[in-house]
Design a protein around this motif. Structure first.
Motif, PDB file in Angstrom:
ATOM      1  N   LEU A  54       0.836  -1.210   0.000  1.00  0.00           N
ATOM      2  CA  LEU A  54       0.000   0.000   0.000  1.00  0.00           C
ATOM      3  C   LEU A  54       0.870   1.259   0.000  1.00  0.00           C
ATOM      4  CD1 LEU A  54      -2.748   1.442   0.237  1.00  0.00           C
ATOM      5  CD2 LEU A  54      -2.528   1.203   2.737  1.00  0.00           C
ATOM      6  N   ARG A  55       1.934   1.251   0.777  1.00  0.00           N
ATOM      7  CA  ARG A  55       2.844   2.406   0.831  1.00  0.00           C
ATOM      8  C   ARG A  55       3.446   2.669  -0.548  1.00  0.00           C
ATOM      9  NH1 ARG A  55       5.125   0.943   4.933  1.00  0.00           N
ATOM     10  NH2 ARG A  55       7.135   0.101   4.335  1.00  0.00           N
ATOM     11  N   ILE A  56       3.820   1.617  -1.238  1.00  0.00           N
ATOM     12  CA  ILE A  56       4.386   1.769  -2.577  1.00  0.00           C
ATOM     13  C   ILE A  56       3.340   2.345  -3.533  1.00  0.00           C
ATOM     14  CG2 ILE A  56       5.267   0.472  -4.571  1.00  0.00           C
ATOM     15  CD1 ILE A  56       6.598  -1.438  -2.483  1.00  0.00           C
ATOM     16  N   ILE A  57       2.119   1.862  -3.436  1.00  0.00           N
ATOM     17  CA  ILE A  57       1.033   2.339  -4.308  1.00  0.00           C
ATOM     18  C   ILE A  57       0.721   3.813  -4.046  1.00  0.00           C
ATOM     19  CG2 ILE A  57      -1.453   2.089  -4.782  1.00  0.00           C
ATOM     20  CD1 ILE A  57      -1.021  -0.970  -4.318  1.00  0.00           C
ATOM     21  N   MET A  58       0.873   4.261  -2.807  1.00  0.00           N
ATOM     22  CA  MET A  58       0.551   5.648  -2.449  1.00  0.00           C
ATOM     23  C   MET A  58       1.550   6.661  -3.019  1.00  0.00           C
ATOM     24  SD  MET A  58      -0.662   5.142   1.486  1.00  0.00           S
ATOM     25  CE  MET A  58      -1.260   6.800   1.727  1.00  0.00           C
ATOM     26  N   VAL A  59       2.767   6.220  -3.327  1.00  0.00           N
ATOM     27  CA  VAL A  59       3.822   7.144  -3.762  1.00  0.00           C
ATOM     28  C   VAL A  59       3.433   7.981  -4.983  1.00  0.00           C
ATOM     29  CG1 VAL A  59       6.197   7.315  -4.630  1.00  0.00           C
ATOM     30  CG2 VAL A  59       5.687   5.902  -2.632  1.00  0.00           C
TER      31      VAL A  59
ATOM     32  N   ALA B  23       1.244   7.221   4.603  1.00  0.00           N
ATOM     33  CA  ALA B  23       2.229   6.253   4.106  1.00  0.00           C
ATOM     34  C   ALA B  23       3.323   6.019   5.146  1.00  0.00           C
ATOM     35  CB  ALA B  23       2.823   6.747   2.785  1.00  0.00           C
ATOM     36  N   SER B  24       3.756   7.086   5.795  1.00  0.00           N
ATOM     37  CA  SER B  24       4.782   6.958   6.842  1.00  0.00           C
ATOM     38  C   SER B  24       4.268   6.127   8.013  1.00  0.00           C
ATOM     39  CB  SER B  24       5.214   8.340   7.332  1.00  0.00           C
ATOM     40  OG  SER B  24       5.801   9.076   6.286  1.00  0.00           O
TER      41      SER B  24
ATOM     42  N   LEU C 270      12.774  -0.900   0.964  1.00  0.00           N
ATOM     43  CA  LEU C 270      12.664  -0.359  -0.393  1.00  0.00           C
ATOM     44  C   LEU C 270      11.456   0.567  -0.524  1.00  0.00           C
ATOM     45  CD1 LEU C 270      13.681  -3.344  -2.682  1.00  0.00           C
ATOM     46  CD2 LEU C 270      14.993  -1.307  -2.117  1.00  0.00           C
ATOM     47  N   ALA C 271      10.346   0.198   0.119  1.00  0.00           N
ATOM     48  CA  ALA C 271       9.151   1.052   0.100  1.00  0.00           C
ATOM     49  C   ALA C 271       9.460   2.390   0.778  1.00  0.00           C
ATOM     50  CB  ALA C 271       7.988   0.345   0.797  1.00  0.00           C
TER      51      ALA C 271
END
Length: 179
Positions: A10-15, A41-42, A68-69
């Motif tokens: 989800l964090r990666i998708i939010m970028v 995201a944080s 990596l995320a």
């Protein structure tokens, strides 16, 4: 796939959504939407680690993808902050260089069957980088200008300290990794 790994994804998708709102003014308050996305995201970074450790859901996928995320989120934000003239490029180059070095280190270690998890120095570095980004995006002025300078200095120092810590603690990876 377990919950911590889903939070990492989800964090990666939010970028890209974060970057879009940070760099555009298509919507009134785009900066604030970007700020909320960055904070959420944080927080997923904090949550996925706590959940993984508490419920014994730590996986090699999580150990590899979680950092990596974080790098994707933080580096994207810092690159945007250069474009917004809020962060000097030389600082971002040092920080991103550290991230590439550690990622390379992890790849060499993984090739030898070793997984290098994040250290406390690395976690402190990430927290200060995220706080720095939040203050820089909010751009509240006044005393926050001084706070942002302090956060930039501390984040940069922790970036260097955590790099040295990783190399010293994992120097056997270089010798065992065929380098």
């Amino acid at each position: 796939m377990n919950l911590p790994n889903k939070l990492t994804i989800l964090r990666i998708i939010m970028v890209p959504f974060f970057v879009f709102f940070l760099l555009t003014d298509l919507v009134d308050g785009s900066k604030w939407i970007a700020l909320v996305l960055f904070i959420v995201a944080s927080l997923t970074d904090l949550l996925d680690g706590k959940i993984a450790r508490k419920y014994n859901l730590v996986t090699n996928f999580g150990k590899f993808m979680d950092p990596l995320a974080d790098k994707l989120l933080v580096c994207s934000a810092m690159i945007c902050l250069i474009e917004m003239d809020k962060l000097p490029s030389w600082i971002v180059i040092i920080i991103i260089s550290r991230e590439f070095i550690i990622s390379g280190f992890r790849l060499v270690a993984a090739d030898s069957g070793i997984v290098i998890a994040a250290s406390y120095w690395g976690k402190f570095k990430t927290v200060f980088q995220m706080a720095m980004i939040i203050v820089l995006i909010a751009d509240l002025g006044g005393v926050f200008d001084i706070i942002s300078l302090i956060l930039i200095a501390v984040a940069l120092a922790l970036t260097i300290i955590s790099l040295i810590d990783y190399v010293v603690k994992n120097k056997q990876v270089l010798t065992q990794g065929g380098m």
